[in-house]
Design a protein around this motif. Structure first.
Motif, PDB file in Angstrom:
ATOM      1  N   ALA A  10     -27.924   1.376 -20.376  1.00  0.00           N
ATOM      2  CA  ALA A  10     -27.311   0.083 -20.085  1.00  0.00           C
ATOM      3  C   ALA A  10     -25.840   0.318 -19.805  1.00  0.00           C
ATOM      4  N   ALA A  11     -25.182  -0.677 -19.176  1.00  0.00           N
ATOM      5  CA  ALA A  11     -23.756  -0.534 -18.896  1.00  0.00           C
ATOM      6  C   ALA A  11     -23.085  -1.894 -18.937  1.00  0.00           C
ATOM      7  N   LEU A  12     -21.868  -1.900 -19.464  1.00  0.00           N
ATOM      8  CA  LEU A  12     -20.986  -3.068 -19.410  1.00  0.00           C
ATOM      9  C   LEU A  12     -19.736  -2.607 -18.676  1.00  0.00           C
ATOM     10  N   ILE A  13     -19.512  -3.165 -17.491  1.00  0.00           N
ATOM     11  CA  ILE A  13     -18.483  -2.665 -16.583  1.00  0.00           C
ATOM     12  C   ILE A  13     -17.450  -3.762 -16.335  1.00  0.00           C
ATOM     13  N   ALA A  14     -16.221  -3.546 -16.791  1.00  0.00           N
ATOM     14  CA  ALA A  14     -15.145  -4.510 -16.602  1.00  0.00           C
ATOM     15  C   ALA A  14     -14.517  -4.318 -15.223  1.00  0.00           C
ATOM     16  N   THR A  15     -14.338  -5.419 -14.520  1.00  0.00           N
ATOM     17  CA  THR A  15     -13.739  -5.354 -13.194  1.00  0.00           C
ATOM     18  C   THR A  15     -13.127  -6.699 -12.834  1.00  0.00           C
ATOM     19  N   HIS A  16     -12.160  -6.677 -11.911  1.00  0.00           N
ATOM     20  CA  HIS A  16     -11.656  -7.931 -11.351  1.00  0.00           C
ATOM     21  C   HIS A  16     -12.163  -8.123  -9.926  1.00  0.00           C
ATOM     22  N   ASN A  17     -13.025  -7.181  -9.484  1.00  0.00           N
ATOM     23  CA  ASN A  17     -13.482  -7.127  -8.098  1.00  0.00           C
ATOM     24  C   ASN A  17     -14.837  -7.844  -7.954  1.00  0.00           C
ATOM     25  N   GLU A  18     -14.831  -8.984  -7.290  1.00  0.00           N
ATOM     26  CA  GLU A  18     -16.063  -9.760  -7.118  1.00  0.00           C
ATOM     27  C   GLU A  18     -17.132  -8.973  -6.355  1.00  0.00           C
ATOM     28  N   ARG A  19     -16.714  -8.234  -5.325  1.00  0.00           N
ATOM     29  CA  ARG A  19     -17.673  -7.484  -4.509  1.00  0.00           C
ATOM     30  C   ARG A  19     -18.342  -6.388  -5.329  1.00  0.00           C
TER      31      ARG A  19
END
Length: 224
Positions: free
Chosen positions: A198-207
């Motif tokens: 599993a992964a929890l990936i923080a981003t500000h990138n909508e794409r």
């Protein structure tokens, strides 16, 4: 959803600046199932990194419950938290944080030796991961001899070296140009899915977030 690997309930975190209390997280609830890839979306300063630090058991000062693979982690002592990180978690950061005096293979081998794998087993696993990420011809190169995208691929391989149940990634392609970021993200997601993590990936990138299984948004300290 598959059985949960991560269960966060009522997670709060505040900081004191003089007479002012800054509430960064205000009662966050989140569940991530086994093998699920979740994007934690939000602008800079929204608390994404703070939440990953909490879930990754990297610092204290939090209130609420964090369960990893069914084990209550938020009230565990320092040793138990270290064991949970070692046995269940992998980390990828915006900056690769590779050890400069070790080559690509050695950077992926080291966390496995801490997990008591033999050197031969660790070498085999490192070679397989790096080759899957297109670095089969760069195994003996040190970080200074690798491009930014190649260094981040090594960081991905290192995070997956011990077959973690949950990978935590904080803006994992944020330091790369757009075309390189797309390639590294695609390889990262393919490998995570192939490993069954599993992964929890923080981003500000909508794409970038749109390529994941589910998107949750963090705003003003709450998931919305």
């Amino acid at each position: 959803m598959n059985s949960p690997i991560l269960e966060v309930t009522g997670l709060t975190r505040s900081f004191q600046q003089g007479d002012v209390t800054i509430e960064v997280l205000r009662g966050v609830d989140l569940t991530v199932g086994q093998g699920e890839i979740v994007a934690l979306l939000g602008p800079s300063g929204s608390g994404k990194s703070t939440m990953l630090q909490a879930v990754g058991l990297l610092e204290g000062g939090f209130q609420g419950s964090i369960r990893i693979a069914g084990q209550e982690a938020s009230r565990a002592d320092a040793h138990a938290r270290t064991v949970l990180r070692r046995d269940y978690l992998g980390f990828v950061y915006q900056f690769h944080h590779l050890l400069p005096d070790f080559n690509a293979t050695e950077n992926v081998v080291l966390p496995q030796l801490i997990r008591d794998r033999t050197r031969a087993e660790a070498d085999e696993r490192a070679t397989a991961l790096l080759t899957a990420l297109g670095l089969g011809h760069r195994l003996t190169h040190r970080p200074s001899q690798l491009s930014g995208g190649e260094q981040q691929r090594v960081a991905v391989a290192r995070a997956l070296a011990n077959k973690p149940a949950l990978v935590l990634a904080d803006e994992p392609t944020g330091n790369l140009d757009e075309s390189t970021a797309d390639v590294v993200l695609a390889e990262f997601l393919r490998l995570v899915r192939g490993e069954g993590s599993a992964a929890l990936i923080a981003t500000h990138n909508e794409r970038m977030a749109s390529k994941m299984d589910r998107v949750v948004r963090l705003a003003e300290g709450r998931l919305v």
